[in-house]
Design an enzyme around this catalytic site. Structure first.
Site, short mmCIF file in Angstrom:
data_model
loop_
_atom_site.label_atom_id
_atom_site.label_comp_id
_atom_site.label_asym_id
_atom_site.label_seq_id
_atom_site.Cartn_x
_atom_site.Cartn_y
_atom_site.Cartn_z
N GLY A 1 51.60 69.00 50.66
CA GLY A 1 51.82 67.57 50.89
C GLY A 1 50.53 66.79 50.91
O GLY A 1 49.46 67.34 50.60
N ASP A 53 54.51 56.30 46.87
CA ASP A 53 54.22 57.54 46.15
C ASP A 53 55.48 58.08 45.49
O ASP A 53 55.82 59.25 45.62
CB ASP A 53 53.60 58.58 47.07
#
Lengths: 391, 386
Positions: free
Chosen positions: A47, A169
């Protein structure tokens, strides 16, 4: 020696650092569980601020979770602000199409991790991500299923935007899908709250967000006062990808990305986008002229469906103020004509393997399109950890 | 999420109380810690929301730990550090410590130990776990402004009342009110107090309904006069507390936690801040005391005189709707970005990031997933199904 001695006795902290660590170790925090209650099964991703693991609860091995580790190693400023943002935002967002943050656990300090306690964000587990599914040619979406994916994605965006959150994102790898076919927007590591600039003051957000291939033209041109349309551009890129199975604009540099956008969506000019000439980088970037808009023409061979082409055409609009918002997109005929959006569960039931981009072979390699379990190389892991961070 | 509200009995039964710290002493520590956060925050140009969030973290922290275990000024710095990040007004840890250093006596600063930054960083992890990552905190300020918009009456008087209420909210941070009541109720109570003291009587308000006896019935339910008076008194008590001349100092500190059972021995050994009075109390009344029935005499407190928020948040004539301050979440403060948000100067920890693109830039071509070659004219990404 003596004065030093004296100051020392003065400056003796109540507890030394070591004692403090020990104190934490023995203090039972009533609200923050020990990560040992979960058992890691496999690493499934990387991540914005750390690794992600699939894990199961020890007390109830049927309960699967994703554990996202908060990397603290290189943090000179303590707990990362990006992680704090993600936590705060996810605590606020509770929706079927947004990934659910169950809790935050800590790992007790030990010899092994040099007395540094680590934190994990615990999410409900989702079996697949969209990039992983798209990279597997055995996974076939029919039109109704594609509609369902897009409808859920836009539902999620509608929800977060109504709650004044920008995702920032959007990309296929950040769209999770459970084995029952429920889509969840994930990775809010770059997300932030926004407000309509009611004070008459423009926002000054960083434009160093969004993975390059999904980055909208206003960000590439240096806009700092942006809003929800940045996420809708990404939604458009993902929508096309549902058919092309591969990101549609893969620039290597910001300049190249703008060139690719111009070639697909037509030249970026004040005529189609009033005010673009005032953007910071408008003069510095090379913008191809005389390009015709070819969104529909170019994607038609893949998408076939005229409504699909039309919706995509409304999402990939250069001028953010004219780009469809989530609500408009959800009302588009695409979602309200036959075949209607249909459940993904049945199709996904044919696949017993989890599909994550992280676990998938490189997307464009034709030799590896069966799901392989092999770990990608370190460099691939680092690459997939790409993010511009935010300040 | 945990419940962050406590009744009075629970507030007398804190870890500090169990650690043999007297109630009054604990209240003083809380007040000093809060005041210190406020002072440090304003010195660093942090907004009222950040400061207030830090103070609330501070109060919550000491519902789980004792002042004997954790010296208050270190905790205060840590709370402000975390609040800065949470409220999108981050300050570097070392700058906070630097400011703290300038505000504290040597003896007080000594509680930061040999490596103050490490001390604060370590504490941050404890703080986060203690508050269960429940980072989002609401404050009375936004409610104060929202309610004020609804009140009708003399504009100048209304503005005076709101400013006074704002100051009361600032000062209420030094009490444990934030551990007792929701911000809405505190806002109502302190507007009620300010209304009495400034003799602004609210007769009418926007959205008035017959069943509403008082203006606040529109916003909060079942708030009794007793409750309002109780809240007001807790704030007013701040101004009547005597300045401790014989500064009874910091927690009876002990060299190590293991010895907490013998408190009296350590005070001198530790030598903490026995030298001077603590943070000075509000000066004597600078405004003639107004005598009003029902509420105690109100010496207008010159405490927390950083008037910035209300002064700027209010248009002078109060004709336009007041600018609503950014809510607790993220929204950047109006105006040009604060210095810390601008590009980081060289060598600061918040560095920009240089990172490779997400996907490997080298793009292999193949019949299935062939992307557009970057420098060539657009080609199909994937052969259209025939």
């Amino acid at each position: 020696m003596q004065p030093r001695e004296k100051t020392h006795s003065h400056s003796h902290p109540v507890m030394t650092l070591k004692e403090k660590e020990k104190y934490i170790e023995n203090f039972k925090f009533p609200f923050c569980d020990d990560s040992a209650k979960y058992e890691k099964v496999a690493k499934i991703g990387q991540g914005t601020f750390g690794e992600v693991f699939k894990a199961k609860e020890k007390a109830n091995s049927k309960k699967l979770v994703a554990m996202k580790k908060v990397l603290m190693d290189n943090e000179k400023e303590g707990f990362p602000i990006t992680a704090l943002r993600e936590i705060r935002i996810l605590q606020r967002l509770k929706h079927e199409n947004v990934v659910n943050l169950i809790e935050i656990c800590h790992k007790r300090a030990s010899q092994q991790n040099k007395c540094l306690s680590t934190f994990y964000l615990i999410f409900e587990f989702c079996e697949h991500d969209l990039a992983g599914l798209l990279s597997n040619i055995n996974v076939k979406f029919n039109l109704g299923e594609i509609k369902k994916v897009m409808q859920q994605l836009l539902n999620g965006l509608y929800y977060i935007h109504s709650n004044k959150i920008l995702h920032r994102d959007m990309k296929a790898a950040n769209v999770l899908i459970t084995k029952n076919g429920v889509l969840k927007l994930a990775d809010f590591g770059l997300a932030r709250a926004f407000s309509a600039n009611k004070n008459g003051q423009p926002n000054r957000f960083t434009n160093r967000v969004v993975t390059l291939w999904y980055r909208p033209p206003e960000l590439l041109l240096g806009e700092r006062n942006y809003g929800p349309p940045v996420d809708l551009w990404g939604a458009g890129c993902i929508m096309a990808e549902m058919w092309t199975r591969s990101p549609i604009m893969q620039g290597n540099t910001e300049q190249q990305q703008l060139t690719l956008i111009s070639q697909l969506c037509g030249s970026i000019t004040p005529a189609v986008w009033p005010g673009v000439e005032n953007l910071e980088l408008y003069k510095q970037m090379e913008l191809p002229q005389q390009q015709k808009r070819k969104v529909k023409d170019r994607l038609k061979p893949y998408m076939k469906d005229a409504y699909a082409c039309d919706l995509l055409d409304k999402l990939l609009v250069l001028d953010p103020s004219k780009r469809a918002d989530a609500d408009t997109a959800l009302n588009h005929d695409f979602f309200w004509t036959d075949p209607m959006p249909c459940d993904l569960g049945k199709m996904l039931a044919q696949h017993s393997q989890s599909m994550f981009e992280f676990l998938a072979p490189p997307r464009r390699s034709r030799t590896h399109h069966t799901m392989a379990n092999q770990r990608p190389t370190t460099s691939a892991m680092q690459d997939s950890g790409y993010q511009d961070r935010v300040f | 999420m945990p419940c962050w509200y406590y009744d009075k009995k629970e507030l007398r039964n804190t870890p500090s109380a169990l650690d043999n710290i007297e109630y009054d002493t604990e209240m003083r520590y809380r007040k000093e810690g809060a005041r210190f956060i406020i002072d440090t925050g304003s010195k660093m140009d942090l907004g009222y929301n950040t400061t207030a969030t830090g103070v609330v973290y501070f109060h919550r922290f000491y519902m789980f730990h004792s002042f004997r275990q954790f010296p208050r000024y270190v905790t205060a710095c840590c709370c402000l550090f975390l609040a800065g990040k949470v409220e999108e007004t981050p300050k570097k840890c070392k700058d906070i410590i630097k400011t703290a250093r300038s505000l504290l006596s040597d003896a007080k600063f000594a509680t930061f130990g040999e490596d103050p930054k490490e001390e604060v960083m370590t504490l941050e992890r404890i703080l986060l776990q203690t508050i269960k990552f429940d980072l989002q905190v609401e404050h009375p300020y936004s409610y104060l402004i929202r309610y004020a918009k609804c009140l009708k009456g003399d504009k100048a008087k209304l503005q005076k009342m709101v400013q006074m209420a704002w100051t009361f909210v600032n000062d209420s941070l030094c009490t444990t009110l934030a551990l007792q009541w929701e911000p809405e109720i505190i806002a109502v109570a302190l507007m009620y107090l300010a209304g009495k003291l400034s003799q602004f009587e609210v007769i009418d308000w926007v959205g008035r309904v017959n069943k509403h006896l008082r203006w606040w019935d529109m916003f909060v339910e079942d708030v009794t006069m007793d409750l309002l008076e109780d809240i007001c008194h807790q704030v007013l008590d701040l101004y009547s507390q005597p300045t401790p001349t014989t500064a009874p100092d910091s927690p009876p500190l002990l060299p190590r936690p293991a010895q907490t059972t013998q408190p009296s021995s350590s005070k001198t050994a530790n030598g903490q801040e026995k030298e001077k009075p603590e943070v000075p109390e509000p000066n004597p009344p600078s405004v003639p005391a107004v005598s009003i029935p029902d509420v105690p005499t109100y010496p207008y407190p010159p405490s927390f005189t950083t008037t910035a928020p209300h002064a700027s948040a209010y248009p002078p004539a109060y004709t336009n709707p007041p600018v609503v301050p950014p809510t607790h979440i993220a929204a950047p403060p109006p105006g040009p970005p604060p210095p810390h948000m601008a590009g980081p100067p060289p060598g600061v920890p918040f560095t920009p990031y240089v990172a490779p693109p997400h996907y490997p830039p080298v793009v292999a071509t193949g019949p299935y997933y062939a992307p557009t070659p970057p420098s060539q004219p657009h080609r199909p990404y994937y052969p259209p199904p025939s």
